[in-house]
Design a protein around this motif. Structure first.
Motif, mmCIF file in Angstrom:
data_model
loop_
_atom_site.group_PDB
_atom_site.id
_atom_site.type_symbol
_atom_site.label_atom_id
_atom_site.label_comp_id
_atom_site.label_asym_id
_atom_site.label_seq_id
_atom_site.Cartn_x
_atom_site.Cartn_y
_atom_site.Cartn_z
ATOM 1 N N GLU A 1 20.763 -1.034 3.150
ATOM 2 C CA GLU A 1 19.792 -2.035 3.394
ATOM 3 C C GLU A 1 18.502 -1.561 3.316
ATOM 4 O O GLU A 1 17.605 -2.327 2.647
ATOM 5 C CB GLU A 1 20.215 -2.820 4.604
ATOM 6 N N LEU A 2 18.169 -0.434 4.054
ATOM 7 C CA LEU A 2 16.932 0.123 4.125
ATOM 8 C C LEU A 2 16.395 0.733 2.712
ATOM 9 O O LEU A 2 15.383 0.304 2.300
ATOM 10 C CB LEU A 2 16.886 1.301 4.974
ATOM 11 N N ALA A 3 17.396 1.150 1.981
ATOM 12 C CA ALA A 3 17.102 1.568 0.706
ATOM 13 C C ALA A 3 16.706 0.398 -0.230
ATOM 14 O O ALA A 3 15.729 0.308 -0.962
ATOM 15 C CB ALA A 3 18.028 2.350 0.108
ATOM 16 N N ASP A 4 17.313 -0.525 -0.197
ATOM 17 C CA ASP A 4 17.278 -1.913 -0.960
ATOM 18 C C ASP A 4 15.859 -2.421 -0.625
ATOM 19 O O ASP A 4 15.020 -3.035 -1.441
ATOM 20 C CB ASP A 4 18.412 -3.044 -0.712
ATOM 21 N N ILE B 1 13.161 -0.159 -2.465
ATOM 22 C CA ILE B 1 13.250 -0.263 -3.766
ATOM 23 C C ILE B 1 12.344 -1.706 -3.979
ATOM 24 O O ILE B 1 11.633 -1.863 -5.138
ATOM 25 C CB ILE B 1 14.580 -0.427 -4.119
ATOM 26 N N ARG B 2 12.856 -2.719 -3.288
ATOM 27 C CA ARG B 2 12.502 -3.999 -3.474
ATOM 28 C C ARG B 2 10.660 -4.011 -3.526
ATOM 29 O O ARG B 2 10.040 -4.602 -4.477
ATOM 30 C CB ARG B 2 12.774 -5.228 -2.795
ATOM 31 N N LEU B 3 10.117 -3.260 -2.573
ATOM 32 C CA LEU B 3 8.859 -3.235 -2.430
ATOM 33 C C LEU B 3 8.163 -2.535 -3.815
ATOM 34 O O LEU B 3 7.083 -2.943 -4.066
ATOM 35 C CB LEU B 3 8.366 -2.550 -1.061
ATOM 36 N N TRP B 4 8.813 -1.386 -4.095
ATOM 37 C CA TRP B 4 8.313 -0.779 -5.096
ATOM 38 C C TRP B 4 8.415 -1.613 -6.400
ATOM 39 O O TRP B 4 7.266 -1.359 -7.433
ATOM 40 C CB TRP B 4 9.017 0.621 -5.397
ATOM 41 N N LEU B 5 9.586 -2.329 -6.693
ATOM 42 C CA LEU B 5 9.431 -3.180 -7.788
ATOM 43 C C LEU B 5 8.378 -4.331 -7.773
ATOM 44 O O LEU B 5 7.848 -4.713 -8.724
ATOM 45 C CB LEU B 5 10.826 -4.055 -8.072
ATOM 46 N N ASP B 6 8.176 -4.818 -6.571
ATOM 47 C CA ASP B 6 7.116 -5.652 -6.291
ATOM 48 C C ASP B 6 5.644 -5.362 -6.677
ATOM 49 O O ASP B 6 4.836 -5.633 -7.437
ATOM 50 C CB ASP B 6 7.085 -6.246 -4.885
ATOM 51 N N GLU C 1 0.869 -1.275 -0.023
ATOM 52 C CA GLU C 1 -0.165 0.099 0.099
ATOM 53 C C GLU C 1 1.009 1.344 -0.168
ATOM 54 O O GLU C 1 2.046 1.392 0.717
ATOM 55 C CB GLU C 1 -1.039 0.075 1.391
ATOM 56 N N VAL C 2 0.622 2.194 -0.479
ATOM 57 C CA VAL C 2 1.352 3.609 -0.852
ATOM 58 C C VAL C 2 0.609 4.496 0.048
ATOM 59 O O VAL C 2 -0.703 4.663 -0.168
ATOM 60 C CB VAL C 2 1.342 3.766 -2.365
ATOM 61 N N ALA C 3 1.331 5.421 0.631
ATOM 62 C CA ALA C 3 0.840 6.459 1.428
ATOM 63 C C ALA C 3 1.593 7.732 1.567
ATOM 64 O O ALA C 3 2.842 7.694 1.164
ATOM 65 C CB ALA C 3 0.303 5.738 2.818
ATOM 66 N N GLU C 4 1.247 8.756 2.002
ATOM 67 C CA GLU C 4 2.042 9.875 2.585
ATOM 68 C C GLU C 4 2.795 9.702 3.581
ATOM 69 O O GLU C 4 2.364 9.043 4.642
ATOM 70 C CB GLU C 4 1.372 11.039 2.648
ATOM 71 N N GLY C 5 3.959 10.095 3.757
ATOM 72 C CA GLY C 5 4.838 10.005 5.069
ATOM 73 C C GLY C 5 4.713 11.332 5.777
ATOM 74 O O GLY C 5 5.023 12.473 5.053
ATOM 75 N N PRO D 1 -7.304 -6.318 -6.103
ATOM 76 C CA PRO D 1 -6.867 -6.574 -4.600
ATOM 77 C C PRO D 1 -5.801 -7.160 -4.833
ATOM 78 O O PRO D 1 -4.795 -7.252 -3.832
ATOM 79 C CB PRO D 1 -8.065 -7.048 -4.026
ATOM 80 N N LYS D 2 -5.558 -8.383 -5.839
ATOM 81 C CA LYS D 2 -4.329 -9.068 -5.869
ATOM 82 C C LYS D 2 -2.840 -8.331 -6.096
ATOM 83 O O LYS D 2 -2.006 -8.850 -5.766
ATOM 84 C CB LYS D 2 -4.365 -10.019 -7.151
ATOM 85 N N VAL D 3 -2.999 -6.894 -6.371
ATOM 86 C CA VAL D 3 -1.772 -6.208 -6.544
ATOM 87 C C VAL D 3 -1.081 -6.085 -4.940
ATOM 88 O O VAL D 3 0.005 -6.108 -4.985
ATOM 89 C CB VAL D 3 -2.457 -4.801 -6.828
ATOM 90 N N PHE D 4 -1.827 -6.199 -4.119
ATOM 91 C CA PHE D 4 -1.356 -6.056 -2.590
ATOM 92 C C PHE D 4 -0.912 -7.436 -1.903
ATOM 93 O O PHE D 4 -1.450 -8.447 -2.221
ATOM 94 C CB PHE D 4 -2.365 -5.431 -1.677
#
Length: 102
Positions: free
Chosen positions: A69-72, A75-80, A31-35, A93-96
């Protein structure tokens, strides 16, 4: 390419999204949200002799390797997310990552 200025996210299509926070994040569920709170690694200004001095806030004392490691991880979550949207589309909903939603 998207651009983020003055709390407005401008997409290459011209669409603009007003944000209240200062960043965009992604969670394990994809899920994408504001920080809102830059509280892990951020730029701060310290006052010295009534003059702001740029500084780094690193309250968890992360090393360069730990930040990589945090950046990787992010990045992995965004690529997924991209892979799942290609596979299922934006209306499924299968996107999540359903395991992370529980």
């Amino acid at each position: 390419m998207a651009e983020f200025k003055r709390r407005t996210l401008t997409l290459s299509t011209g669409k603009q999204i007003k944000l209240y926070g200062n960043s965009i994040g992604i969670g394990k569920s994809l899920e994408v949200a504001e920080g809102y709170a830059p509280n892990i690694f951020s730029h701060i200004s310290k006052e010295e002799k009534e003059k702001p001095i740029p500084a780094v806030s690193n309250p968890h004392q992360l090393t360069a390797e730990e930040i990589y490691e945090l950046a990787d991880y992010s990045i992995r979550l965004w690529l997924d997310l991209k892979d799942n949207i290609r596979k299922h589309g934006v209306n499924s909903p299968k996107v999540f990552n359903s395991d992370a939603l529980r």
